[in-house]
Motif scaffolding. Structure first.
Motif, PDB file in Angstrom:
ATOM      1  N   THR A 248      10.340   7.513  -5.881  1.00 43.92           N
ATOM      2  CA  THR A 248       9.475   7.659  -4.676  1.00 43.92           C
ATOM      3  C   THR A 248       8.174   7.494  -4.819  1.00 43.92           C
ATOM      4  OG1 THR A 248      11.344   8.292  -3.333  1.00 43.92           O
ATOM      5  CG2 THR A 248       9.018   8.366  -2.367  1.00 43.92           C
TER       6      THR A 248
ATOM      7  N   ASP B  70       6.904   4.469  -7.374  1.00 41.20           N
ATOM      8  CA  ASP B  70       6.833   3.234  -6.093  1.00 41.20           C
ATOM      9  C   ASP B  70       5.405   3.080  -5.335  1.00 41.20           C
ATOM     10  OD1 ASP B  70       8.886   2.448  -7.498  1.00 41.20           O
ATOM     11  OD2 ASP B  70      10.283   2.998  -5.740  1.00 41.20           O
ATOM     12  N   ARG B  71       5.077   4.327  -4.685  1.00 38.41           N
ATOM     13  CA  ARG B  71       3.917   4.433  -4.106  1.00 38.41           C
ATOM     14  C   ARG B  71       2.547   4.152  -4.694  1.00 38.41           C
ATOM     15  NH1 ARG B  71       3.941   9.595  -0.646  1.00 38.41           N
ATOM     16  NH2 ARG B  71       1.965   9.002  -0.008  1.00 38.41           N
TER      17      ARG B  71
ATOM     18  N   MET C  34       2.461   2.321  -7.804  1.00 38.04           N
ATOM     19  CA  MET C  34       2.473   1.025  -8.143  1.00 38.04           C
ATOM     20  C   MET C  34       1.916   0.380  -7.234  1.00 38.04           C
ATOM     21  SD  MET C  34       3.300   1.195 -11.574  1.00 38.04           S
ATOM     22  CE  MET C  34       3.643  -0.448 -11.492  1.00 38.04           C
ATOM     23  N   ALA C  35       2.336   0.659  -5.935  1.00 36.70           N
ATOM     24  CA  ALA C  35       2.040  -0.517  -4.904  1.00 36.70           C
ATOM     25  C   ALA C  35       0.314  -0.371  -4.576  1.00 36.70           C
ATOM     26  CB  ALA C  35       2.710   0.170  -3.630  1.00 36.70           C
ATOM     27  N   VAL C  36       0.052   0.789  -4.816  1.00 39.47           N
ATOM     28  CA  VAL C  36      -1.635   1.098  -4.689  1.00 39.47           C
ATOM     29  C   VAL C  36      -2.252   0.388  -5.905  1.00 39.47           C
ATOM     30  CG1 VAL C  36      -3.446   2.560  -4.689  1.00 39.47           C
ATOM     31  CG2 VAL C  36      -1.518   2.970  -3.285  1.00 39.47           C
TER      32      VAL C  36
ATOM     33  N   GLU D 148      -1.152  -2.134  -7.617  1.00 44.41           N
ATOM     34  CA  GLU D 148      -1.054  -3.661  -7.416  1.00 44.41           C
ATOM     35  C   GLU D 148      -2.088  -4.335  -6.594  1.00 44.41           C
ATOM     36  OE1 GLU D 148       2.900  -4.567  -6.167  1.00 44.41           O
ATOM     37  OE2 GLU D 148       3.950  -4.375  -8.296  1.00 44.41           O
ATOM     38  N   ARG D 149      -2.371  -3.424  -5.310  1.00 46.66           N
ATOM     39  CA  ARG D 149      -3.391  -3.815  -4.313  1.00 46.66           C
ATOM     40  C   ARG D 149      -4.742  -3.769  -5.134  1.00 46.66           C
ATOM     41  NH1 ARG D 149      -2.518   0.583   0.220  1.00 46.66           N
ATOM     42  NH2 ARG D 149      -4.353  -0.651   0.901  1.00 46.66           N
TER      43      ARG D 149
ATOM     44  N   SER E 181      -5.237  -6.703  -7.385  1.00 46.43           N
ATOM     45  CA  SER E 181      -5.361  -7.855  -6.376  1.00 46.43           C
ATOM     46  C   SER E 181      -6.787  -8.054  -5.871  1.00 46.43           C
ATOM     47  CB  SER E 181      -4.451  -8.016  -5.477  1.00 46.43           C
ATOM     48  OG  SER E 181      -4.501  -7.052  -4.398  1.00 46.43           O
TER      49      SER E 181
ATOM     50  N   ALA F 211      -7.894   0.465  -1.440  1.00 46.65           N
ATOM     51  CA  ALA F 211      -6.731   0.802  -1.402  1.00 46.65           C
ATOM     52  C   ALA F 211      -6.906   2.382  -2.101  1.00 46.65           C
ATOM     53  CB  ALA F 211      -5.830  -0.073  -2.426  1.00 46.65           C
TER      54      ALA F 211
END
Length: 601
Positions: A191, A194-195, A197-199, A201-202, A205, A210
Motif C-alpha cells: 500500500t 503503491d502510493r 510509486m504513483a507520486v 510517476e506524477r 510526467s 506532486a
C-alpha cells in the motif's frame, strides 16, 4: 517454532536414553550367558580330564573357571543400577563360586593322580545340583532382563511415534503461520509503495507539485515519504532556477569560447617552457645554458630580440649570458645601478620616447632605445639577473614573459648551485687547484684517450723542498701562504690543457696530455725557475726563498690503465731529484730513453 524444536529435542533426548537402556539390557544378557557358558565349559573339561586323564582338559578347566568368575563379577557391576537384578546377580555369583570351588577340588585330585577320588566326588551329585541351581537362577535373571528390554523397546517405539506426530502436526501449523505473516507483511508494504510509486510517476510526467499525503502506518515508510517530499520540493526549486542556470551557462560558454584560444596558446607556451626548463636543468656548462636560451626564448617571445644578463661572482656587474634576435651586446656588461628594473625590483619599460626614464645600459652611444623592456629575475626574494628585450611586450605576451622569467631564474639558481657543488667536490679549498680525487678520475680518462689516439701523455710529481721548515719557523699559516703562492705560479706557467692538482700536503701533480716527458721537461724547468724567484710575504714578513723538485714520467701501453704505475714512475723520479740535491727536474729512466719527437708547445 521454538516450542516445536524444544519438544523434538526433548523427545530425541528421551529416545536416546531409552536406546541406551536397551543396549545396556543386551550387554547384561550377554554377560549372564557368558557366565553360564564358561562354567559349563569348565564342567565339561573337568569331566573329560577325569575320564580320559588327558592334561589338556585340565588346563582348559582353570581358564574357563577364571573366565566364569570374571563374568559373574562383571554381571554384578552391570546390574548396580537395578537392585532386584543386582540381588539375583549376587545369588548367581555365590552359586558360581561354590561350583567353581567344587570343580577346583576335583581338578586338584585329578592332578594329584587320584582319579578315583575325583570320580567319587562327581558321583555324589552335588556338582549336578549346583549346576542346576545356576541354570535356574540364570534363567530367572535372563527372563527378568528380557522383560525389562521389551519394556524399554516399547518406550522407544512410543517416543519415536510421538516425534513423528509432532512433526506431522507442527510443520503444517508453522507453514500456515509463515504464509499468514508473509501475506500480512506484503499487504503492509504494497500500500505505501503503491502510493509512493504513483507520486513518483506524477513527478516523472512533469507534475512538480506532486506530494505524498496521509499516514503511511510505518515509521520506515514515513521517513521515506518525508524524504521523497523533500526531494520533490528541492526539484521544484531547481526547476525554477533552471532558466537562470542555463543563461549563466550560456554566458560561461561564450566566455570559454573566447578564452579557448588564449588557453590553447598558454598550454603551448607551458609545454614549450617545460621542455626548456628540462634542458636547462640538465645543462652542465654556461655555454650549454646559453645555447638553450638562444634556442627557446625566441620561440616563447617571437620577433622580440633581447639578451639575458646575470650577476658575476662579485655581484658588481651584470654580464651577458646569451643574446638572440640579432641583438649585439657589450661583453663587459654593466653595473646594477644602470638598470631601473634592478633598482626598483620590478618591471621597467619604455613604450615610446619620453614615456619613462631610460636605463643607462639601454643607451648606445648618443642614441637611446625608444622602446624596450627590462624584467628582473628573482629567486628567493633575491635579484639574480635581468631579461632585456628590445621592443614592446604587449598585454597578450605578459603571461609568456612572467613564466619565462620564472623558469630562467630557477634554472640560473640551479645551474649555479650545481656548478658550486661540482667545484667543491673537485677543488682543493686552500689552493683552488683540483684535488686528488679529480686527478685520479682525469688521469684514467686521459690514459684511455691517449691509448686510443696513440698520443703521448706525461705526468709531473713535485713538492716544495724543506716545506716543514716554513711550518716550524713561521707557523702553519705561513705554510698555507707558501702553498697558495706555488699554486698561483703553476697556474700561470702551465698550459690551459694541463691539469694541475694538489696531490696532498706539499705535493702537486700535473697531467700534461699530448706531451712527452722530454718536451714537458723544458716547460717544467721554466716553472721551477719561476718558483725560485718567488718572495712570499705573510703577516708583514718575508718567508724566504722557495725551491721545488720535479719528477716526470710518460705513460706506456705496458702500464696499468688506472694510472697507478704512471704515478709510481713519476714519484720515483721525484725521489731521485730529492736524493740528487733537490731543486731540479728529473725524468724517470724509461722517459729518458725515449726520443724527443714532440715540439715545445
Amino acid at each position: 517454532m521454538v516450542v516445536s524444536a524444544a519438544l523434538l529435542l526433548e523427545t530425541a533426548s528421551q529416545t536416546h536414553d531409552s536406546l541406551t537402556w536397551v543396549t545396556h539390557s543386551g550387554e547384561v544378557t550377554q554377560t549372564a550367558n557368558a557366565t553360564l557358558q564358561h562354567l559349563q565349559q569348565a564342567e565339561s573339561g573337568q569331566r573329560g580330564f577325569t575320564l580320559t586323564r588327558n592334561p589338556e582338559f585340565g588346563e582348559a578347566v582353570q581358564t574357563e573357571l577364571a573366565a566364569a568368575q570374571r563374568a559373574a563379577n562383571e554381571l554384578m557391576i552391570r546390574t548396580a543400577d537395578n537392585p532386584a537384578q543386582n540381588a539375583r546377580a549376587a545369588h548367581i555369583r555365590t552359586l558360581v563360586s561354590q561350583r567353581v570351588n567344587e570343580l577346583e577340588g576335583n581338578a586338584r585330585l585329578a592332578r594329584a593322580g587320584d582319579f578315583s577320588g575325583a570320580q567319587a566326588s562327581v558321583a555324589t551329585g552335588r556338582g549336578r545340583y549346583l549346576m542346576q541351581m545356576v541354570d535356574a537362577r540364570v534363567d530367572d535373571f535372563l527372563n527378568e532382563e528380557s522383560a525389562l528390554a521389551a519394556q524399554r523397546t516399547h518406550l522407544v517405539e512410543r517416543r519415536v511415534s510421538q516425534s513423528r506426530w509432532l512433526v506431522l502436526v507442527a510443520t503444517p501449523v508453522m507453514i500456515v503461520f509463515i504464509v499468514y505473516m508473509a501475506v500480512a507483511l506484503i499487504r503492509r508494504i504494497r500500500t505505501p509503495v503503491d502510493r509512493m510509486m504513483a507520486v513518483m510517476e506524477r513527478l516523472g510526467s512533469g507534475e512538480r507539485n506532486a506530494r505524498i499525503d496521509g499516514a503511511m502506518n510505518s515509521d520506515e515508510f514515513e521517513r521515506l515519504a518525508n524524504g521523497l517530499n523533500a526531494m520533490a520540493g528541492e526539484l521544484e526549486h531547481a526547476v525554477a532556477d533552471q532558466i537562470d542556470s542555463e543563461e549563466r551557462l550560456r554566458i560561461a560558454n561564450l566566455e570559454l569560447s573566447e578564452n579557448s584560444e588564449v588557453l590553447r596558446e598558454r598550454g603551448e607556451v607551458i609545454e614549450l617552457l617545460g621542455g626548456m626548463a628540462h634542458r636547462m636543468q640538465a645543462a652542465r656548462t654556461d655555454e650549454e645554458l646559453a645555447s638553450i636560451i638562444r634556442v627557446f626564448v625566441p620561440r616563447v617571445l617571437p620577433e622580440i630580440p633581447g639578451a639575458l644578463y646575470a650577476h658575476n661572482n662579485s655581484r658588481n656587474l651584470l654580464v651577458p649570458i646569451a643574446a638572440w634576435g640579432g641583438l649585439e651586446v657589450a661583453s663587459a656588461g654593466f653595473a646594477p645601478d644602470q638598470c631601473w628594473a634592478l633598482r626598483r625590483g620590478q618591471s621597467h619599460f619604455v613604450v615610446e620616447p619620453g614615456s619613462d626614464i631610460v636605463c643607462a645600459h639601454a643607451v648606445h652611444g648618443n642614441d637611446a632605445a625608444h622602446h624596450y623592456h627590462c624584467e628582473p629575475l628573482l629567486a628567493g626574494g633575491e635579484v639574480i639577473g635581468v631579461l632585456y628585450l628590445r621592443g614592446v611586450v604587449g598585454a597578450e605576451n605578459r603571461f609568456r614573459l612572467t613564466v619565462l622569467t620564472e623558469n630562467i631564474a630557477s634554472a640560473l639558481v640551479n645551474h649555479r648551485l650545481q656548478r658550486g657543488l661540482r667545484e667543491q667536490t673537485i677543488r682543493d679549498p686552500l689552493t683552488g687547484l683540483f684535488n686528488r680525487r679529480y686527478m685520479e678520475e682525469t688521469l684514467a680518462l686521459e690514459i684511455a684517450r691517449a691509448s686510443r689516439s696513440k698520443s703521448p701523455l706525461s705526468l709531473v710529481m713535485c713538492d716544495v723542498d724543506h716545506f716543514k721548515r716554513f711550518n716550524d719557523e713561521f707557523g702553519h699559516d705561513a705554510g698555507d701562504a707558501v702553498l697558495q703562492a706555488v699554486a698561483a705560479e703553476m697556474r700561470g706557467r702551465f698550459r690551459d690543457g694541463d691539469v694541475i692538482c694538489r696531490f696532498g700536503g706539499e705535493e702537486f701533480t700535473i697531467i700534461a696530455p699530448g706531451t712527452s716527458a722530454r718536451t714537458l721537461a723544458h716547460r717544467v724547468e721554466i716553472v721551477r725557475q719561476g718558483i725560485g724567484e718567488l718572495m712570499v710575504q705573510q703577516g708583514g714578513r718575508t718567508l724566504g726563498s722557495l725551491t721545488m723538485s720535479f719528477g716526470i714520467a710518460t705513460w706506456e701501453e705496458a702500464m696499468e690503465r688506472d694510472g697507478s704505475t704512471l704515478i709510481k714512475a713519476a714519484d720515483a723520479a721525484l725521489y731521485r731529484a730529492k736524493r740528487e740535491g733537490r731543486n731540479r727536474v728529473i725524468l724517470d729512466a724509461r722517459s729518458e730513453a725515449l726520443p724527443d719527437t714532440q715540439p715545445e708547445i
